[in-house]
Design an enzyme around this catalytic site. Structure first.
Site, PDB file in Angstrom:
ATOM      1  N   ARG A  61       0.830  -1.197   0.000  1.00 26.36           N
ATOM      2  CA  ARG A  61       0.000   0.000   0.000  1.00 26.36           C
ATOM      3  C   ARG A  61       0.869   1.253   0.000  1.00 26.36           C
ATOM      4  O   ARG A  61       2.023   1.220   0.390  1.00 26.36           O
ATOM      5  CB  ARG A  61      -0.915   0.027   1.228  1.00 26.36           C
ATOM      6  CG  ARG A  61      -2.080  -0.952   1.154  1.00 26.36           C
ATOM      7  CD  ARG A  61      -2.963  -0.869   2.388  1.00 26.36           C
ATOM      8  NE  ARG A  61      -2.209  -1.173   3.582  1.00 26.36           N
ATOM      9  CZ  ARG A  61      -1.771  -0.273   4.464  1.00 26.36           C
ATOM     10  NH1 ARG A  61      -2.055   1.012   4.301  1.00 26.36           N
ATOM     11  NH2 ARG A  61      -1.084  -0.654   5.516  1.00 26.36           N
ATOM     12  N   LYS A 202      -8.562  -2.435   1.481  1.00 23.38           N
ATOM     13  CA  LYS A 202      -8.402  -1.529   2.606  1.00 23.38           C
ATOM     14  C   LYS A 202      -9.174  -0.219   2.376  1.00 23.38           C
ATOM     15  O   LYS A 202      -9.491   0.489   3.327  1.00 23.38           O
ATOM     16  CB  LYS A 202      -6.914  -1.259   2.873  1.00 23.38           C
ATOM     17  CG  LYS A 202      -6.194  -2.439   3.585  1.00 23.38           C
ATOM     18  CD  LYS A 202      -6.813  -2.766   4.946  1.00 23.38           C
ATOM     19  CE  LYS A 202      -5.930  -3.486   5.933  1.00 23.38           C
ATOM     20  NZ  LYS A 202      -5.535  -4.844   5.636  1.00 23.38           N
ATOM     21  N   HIS A 222      -9.558  -4.042  13.132  1.00 26.54           N
ATOM     22  CA  HIS A 222      -8.518  -4.650  12.304  1.00 26.54           C
ATOM     23  C   HIS A 222      -8.069  -5.914  13.035  1.00 26.54           C
ATOM     24  O   HIS A 222      -7.151  -5.870  13.847  1.00 26.54           O
ATOM     25  CB  HIS A 222      -7.355  -3.665  12.130  1.00 26.54           C
ATOM     26  CG  HIS A 222      -6.340  -4.119  11.137  1.00 26.54           C
ATOM     27  ND1 HIS A 222      -4.995  -3.834  11.258  1.00 26.54           N
ATOM     28  CD2 HIS A 222      -6.462  -4.838   9.999  1.00 26.54           C
ATOM     29  CE1 HIS A 222      -4.352  -4.356  10.236  1.00 26.54           C
ATOM     30  NE2 HIS A 222      -5.204  -4.968   9.457  1.00 26.54           N
ATOM     31  N   SER A 240       0.147  -5.128  10.665  1.00 26.87           N
ATOM     32  CA  SER A 240       0.609  -5.992   9.584  1.00 26.87           C
ATOM     33  C   SER A 240       1.798  -6.848  10.018  1.00 26.87           C
ATOM     34  O   SER A 240       2.726  -6.348  10.661  1.00 26.87           O
ATOM     35  CB  SER A 240       0.993  -5.128   8.392  1.00 26.87           C
ATOM     36  OG  SER A 240       1.315  -5.954   7.310  1.00 26.87           O
ATOM     37  N   LYS A 244      -2.126 -12.153  12.479  1.00 22.19           N
ATOM     38  CA  LYS A 244      -3.591 -12.303  12.455  1.00 22.19           C
ATOM     39  C   LYS A 244      -4.011 -13.477  11.572  1.00 22.19           C
ATOM     40  O   LYS A 244      -4.773 -14.350  11.989  1.00 22.19           O
ATOM     41  CB  LYS A 244      -4.266 -11.021  11.925  1.00 22.19           C
ATOM     42  CG  LYS A 244      -4.162  -9.833  12.838  1.00 22.19           C
ATOM     43  CD  LYS A 244      -4.918  -8.629  12.282  1.00 22.19           C
ATOM     44  CE  LYS A 244      -4.423  -8.153  10.938  1.00 22.19           C
ATOM     45  NZ  LYS A 244      -3.028  -7.683  10.916  1.00 22.19           N
ATOM     46  N   THR A 245      -3.524 -13.460  10.333  1.00 17.15           N
ATOM     47  CA  THR A 245      -3.943 -14.492   9.377  1.00 17.15           C
ATOM     48  C   THR A 245      -3.397 -15.854   9.794  1.00 17.15           C
ATOM     49  O   THR A 245      -4.123 -16.855   9.819  1.00 17.15           O
ATOM     50  CB  THR A 245      -3.463 -14.116   7.959  1.00 17.15           C
ATOM     51  OG1 THR A 245      -4.055 -12.868   7.605  1.00 17.15           O
ATOM     52  CG2 THR A 245      -3.865 -15.175   6.941  1.00 17.15           C
ATOM     53  N   ASP A 259      -8.994 -10.670   8.800  1.00 12.65           N
ATOM     54  CA  ASP A 259      -8.459  -9.294   8.818  1.00 12.65           C
ATOM     55  C   ASP A 259      -9.393  -8.166   9.264  1.00 12.65           C
ATOM     56  O   ASP A 259      -8.917  -7.199   9.838  1.00 12.65           O
ATOM     57  CB  ASP A 259      -7.928  -8.963   7.423  1.00 12.65           C
ATOM     58  CG  ASP A 259      -6.974  -7.786   7.420  1.00 12.65           C
ATOM     59  OD1 ASP A 259      -6.006  -7.803   8.195  1.00 12.65           O
ATOM     60  OD2 ASP A 259      -7.206  -6.827   6.660  1.00 12.65           O
ATOM     61  N   ARG A 324       1.997 -12.183  -1.495  1.00 17.31           N
ATOM     62  CA  ARG A 324       0.662 -12.418  -0.929  1.00 17.31           C
ATOM     63  C   ARG A 324      -0.114 -13.429  -1.740  1.00 17.31           C
ATOM     64  O   ARG A 324       0.157 -13.637  -2.915  1.00 17.31           O
ATOM     65  CB  ARG A 324      -0.140 -11.105  -0.954  1.00 17.31           C
ATOM     66  CG  ARG A 324       0.352 -10.037  -0.030  1.00 17.31           C
ATOM     67  CD  ARG A 324      -0.364 -10.133   1.297  1.00 17.31           C
ATOM     68  NE  ARG A 324       0.137  -9.137   2.229  1.00 17.31           N
ATOM     69  CZ  ARG A 324      -0.370  -8.951   3.438  1.00 17.31           C
ATOM     70  NH1 ARG A 324      -1.378  -9.692   3.857  1.00 17.31           N
ATOM     71  NH2 ARG A 324       0.138  -8.050   4.240  1.00 17.31           N
TER      72      ARG A 324
HETATM   73  P1  ATP Z   1      -1.562  -8.284   7.528  1.00 12.67           P
HETATM   74  O1  ATP Z   1      -2.397  -7.306   8.311  1.00 12.67           O
HETATM   75  O2  ATP Z   1      -0.524  -7.597   6.713  1.00 12.67           O
HETATM   76  O3  ATP Z   1      -2.382  -9.246   6.736  1.00 12.67           O
HETATM   77  P2  ATP Z   1      -1.110 -10.372   9.560  1.00 12.67           P
HETATM   78  O4  ATP Z   1      -1.254  -9.853  10.952  1.00 12.67           O
HETATM   79  O5  ATP Z   1      -2.230 -11.160   9.009  1.00 12.67           O
HETATM   80  O6  ATP Z   1      -0.679  -9.150   8.598  1.00 12.67           O
HETATM   81  P3  ATP Z   1       0.431 -12.703   8.979  1.00 12.67           P
HETATM   82  O7  ATP Z   1       0.089 -12.740   7.536  1.00 12.67           O
HETATM   83  O8  ATP Z   1      -0.221 -13.727   9.845  1.00 12.67           O
HETATM   84  O9  ATP Z   1       0.220 -11.245   9.554  1.00 12.67           O
HETATM   85  O10 ATP Z   1       2.008 -12.772   9.080  1.00 12.67           O
HETATM   86  C1  ATP Z   1       2.755 -13.262  10.146  1.00 12.67           C
HETATM   87  C2  ATP Z   1       4.061 -13.774   9.574  1.00 12.67           C
HETATM   88  O11 ATP Z   1       4.992 -14.059  10.601  1.00 12.67           O
HETATM   89  C3  ATP Z   1       3.857 -15.064   8.793  1.00 12.67           C
HETATM   90  O12 ATP Z   1       4.703 -15.043   7.684  1.00 12.67           O
HETATM   91  C4  ATP Z   1       4.283 -16.130   9.825  1.00 12.67           C
HETATM   92  O13 ATP Z   1       4.741 -17.299   9.206  1.00 12.67           O
HETATM   93  C5  ATP Z   1       5.404 -15.416  10.533  1.00 12.67           C
HETATM   94  N1  ATP Z   1       5.692 -15.875  11.925  1.00 12.67           N
HETATM   95  C6  ATP Z   1       6.876 -16.315  12.362  1.00 12.67           C
HETATM   96  N2  ATP Z   1       6.834 -16.620  13.677  1.00 12.67           N
HETATM   97  C7  ATP Z   1       5.581 -16.356  14.101  1.00 12.67           C
HETATM   98  C8  ATP Z   1       4.917 -16.475  15.367  1.00 12.67           C
HETATM   99  N3  ATP Z   1       5.551 -16.897  16.459  1.00 12.67           N
HETATM  100  N4  ATP Z   1       3.615 -16.121  15.419  1.00 12.67           N
HETATM  101  C9  ATP Z   1       2.966 -15.660  14.324  1.00 12.67           C
HETATM  102  N5  ATP Z   1       3.545 -15.528  13.108  1.00 12.67           N
HETATM  103  C10 ATP Z   1       4.843 -15.874  12.981  1.00 12.67           C
HETATM  104 MN    MN Z   2      -3.453 -10.861   7.335  1.00 15.34          MN
END
Ligand code: ATP
Ligand code: MN
Length: 538
Positions: A61, A202, A222, A240, A244-245, A259, A324
């Site tokens: 973004r 978004k 969020h 980010s 979360k995901t 999300d 992504r």
């Molecule tokens: P966005 O808002 O950008 O979608 P998000 O909060 O959904 O972000 P994720 O897509 O879940 O974030 O990304 C977390 C990243 O960190 C993943 O690539 C995951 O494999 C990695 N990771 C490594 N260690 C951990 C951990 N202990 N807990 C969670 N994620 C981890």
């Molecule tokens: Mn996510």
């Protein structure tokens, strides 16, 4: 020049000012969109069947190029700041005309979709895309109306997405040639100069963050959300990259969404119809649900193949670290249908603390929960940029500042009210560093983070002993099933204890400094939840 596909026959493009002189494709199936993309050389099929596209110059973004029309509706409601940047209605109208004349002689793909799984808050969206894969992204990410609904669909909002259109900063008053502009009065999101698909999702999130809390008393969040066997809903807030995901995809729980959600009087509902997962270092072993969702219909963005194959190398981040994949939520095996759960029993604030200071799991008092919610702390690691080794501290209020048009206290008040009324447990999870800061320690093992969350959800932490973190005052469990107890207190994981104390103090100082802007409005309970900076004894 031809119209193909399914549409509401009483609508024509001219009614929104588009004198169209090329083909328009309406609500095509994923298969058709896939074919169009490949035929136009805008994408390739991976061995898994997923479509791989390159989003162009922008692979993330562009928050500095996001504009909001300032008019009588928004003047006194939007919190004008560095993420809510104003433009004049006249400027928007000019850009709108230019974008429409740019699209006039180009083939376009139109999609009818909606946001909000709870029918009470349904928001109909019509998207006009310059590229078929942009249209497939909207099919994947927004909710999908039936064919019958499409035939009589009238949108509440429009998204006009023209990645190939470039604005002129001198003429158009933009910062650069790319922009994402929202007009709350005309109900249009106009995107140009960027092909990053996340701008569309978004953009609608921003619209919902404006509308739901103000007019419906619904807290927009969020966060991701899932539901366990006893119908207990869990919500995971986080900026980010905090997890979360990843953490909401849990084979033992049904996914509500990854999300964006709303919290009503009695439900948590998803705004979206799909997931948008990070792909960096993705493995089937660590993240099976997400890995298995990358099949025909899913769109991979900016990934690379192993040389000479069409097998994706998820470790290859030569185009961007932000690779992504988007897919409809049904691609995940264990989901809630429709995407609505009951009131949350547990809330997790996810932070990726690259300083290695915060405990991997801690329990928050209501005051601490408010303090952390308003702070919205995480730290980004510098990534691959040469010479940059220090992690970057980020405070992003309500864990979502870039998408919040209203003042943060609007969301915080709703959050506080609901958290107290429903007696929700609130936990802080550090998915970031342990054993030292970035460069010295390492990231918390995903399996440990999962085990800590599982323990919290199953009530296994209700009866264990807790101790207080000296600086942050957070309650840290002394033991946790399936997690080595040595890692539960971050200070224990550092070889150099005085280095830990110093880092903890540094971080606390940053928290306090950042919180100054809320201090005037916050009560004693919240202010008492601030970390205590320990005076240095020389
Ligand atoms: P966005 O808002 O950008 O979608 P998000 O909060 O959904 O972000 P994720 O897509 O879940 O974030 O990304 C977390 C990243 O960190 C993943 O690539 C995951 O494999 C990695 N990771 C490594 N260690 C951990 C951990 N202990 N807990 C969670 N994620 C981890
Ligand atoms: Mn996510």
């Amino acid at each position: 020049m031809q119209e193909t596909g399914l549409k509401n026959q009483s609508f024509n493009l001219e009614s929104i000012g588009l004198r169209h002189n090329a083909n328009s494709y309406w609500n095509l199936s994923p298969e058709q969109l896939l074919e169009h993309t490949v035929k136009l050389n805008q994408g390739l099929l991976a061995s898994s069947g997923a479509l791989v596209v390159d989003t162009g110059k922008f692979k993330g973004r562009a928050p500095k190029d996001k504009f909001t029309v300032r008019d009588t509706k928004t003047e006194n409601t939007v919190d004008w700041n560095n993420v809510n940047i104003s433009i004049e209605p006249q400027q928007f109208d000019n850009l709108y005309k230019k974008v429409l004349s740019y699209l006039a002689d180009k083939d376009i793909w139109v999609r009818d979709s909606y946001a909000c799984a709870d029918p009470k808050y349904r928001l109909n969206i019509r998207v006009i895309n310059e590229h078929p894969w942009g249209n497939l992204f909207c099919y994947n990410m927004f909710l999908r109306p039936t064919n019958e609904e499409i035939k009589s669909m009238n949108p509440d909002w429009y998204i006009i997405n023209a990645p190939g259109f470039h604005a002129s900063p001198q003429e158009d008053g933009t910062r650069s040639d790319n922009f994402s502009a929202i007009d709350f009065t005309k109900r249009i999101i106009l995107i140009g100069g960027t092909g990053y698909t996340g701008e569309m999702k978004k953009g609608i999130f921003t619209v919902l963050n404006y509308w739901l809390p103000q007019e419906k008393g619904v807290l927009s969040m969020h966060c991701s959300a899932n539901v366990g066997d006893t119908d207990d809903t869990a919500v995971f807030f986080g900026l980010s990259g905090t997890g979360k995901t990843t953490l909401s995809a849990d084979s033992n729980r049904r996914l509500i969404g990854d999300d964006e959600h709303g919290w009503t009087e009695n439900t948590i509902f998803n705004f979206e119809g799909g997931c948008y997962a990070k792909c960096v270092n993705l493995t089937q072993e660590n993240e099976p649900q997400i890995y298995n969702a990358i099949k025909r219909g899913a769109i991979l963005e900016n990934t690379e193949f192993y040389p000479g194959t069409n097998t994706v190398d998820f470790k290859n981040i030569s185009k961007t670290e932000n690779t992504r994949v988007s897919y409809p939520i049904e691609f995940i095996e264990n989901i809630m249908v429709p995407s609505i759960g009951g009131l949350p029993k547990n809330i997790f604030f996810l932070t990726c603390d690259a300083f290695g200071v915060l405990p991997p799991i801690s329990k928050l008092t209501p005051g601490q929960a408010m303090y952390q919610f308003l702070s919205g702390y995480t730290a980004k690691v510098a990534g691959t940029e040469a010479g940059v080794t220090e992690p970057q501290l980020t405070f992003s209020t309500c864990f979502g500042a870039p998408f919040l048009p209203l003042h943060p206290t609007k969301y915080a008040e709703l959050f506080g009210e609901k958290m107290r009324k429903h007696n929700v447990n609130v936990w802080l999870i550090n998915t970031g560093w342990t054993g030292g800061p970035y460069g010295v320690g390492k990231r918390m093992k995903l399996s440990y983070t999962r085990a800590m969350i599982t323990a919290a959800l199953n009530g296994k932490l209700d009866r264990v002993e807790f101790k207080n973190h000296e600086v942050f005052g957070l309650m840290m469990p002394v033991t946790c099933p399936n997690v080595p107890h040595e890692i539960l207190d971050p200070r224990d994981t550092w070889a150099d204890k005085s280095a830990y104390d110093e880092k903890a103090n540094n971080l606390a100082t940053q928290f306090v400094k950042n919180f100054e802007k809320y201090a005037a409005k916050a009560n004693d309970e919240i202010m008492n939840a601030a970390p205590r900076v320990v005076a240095k004894v020389e």
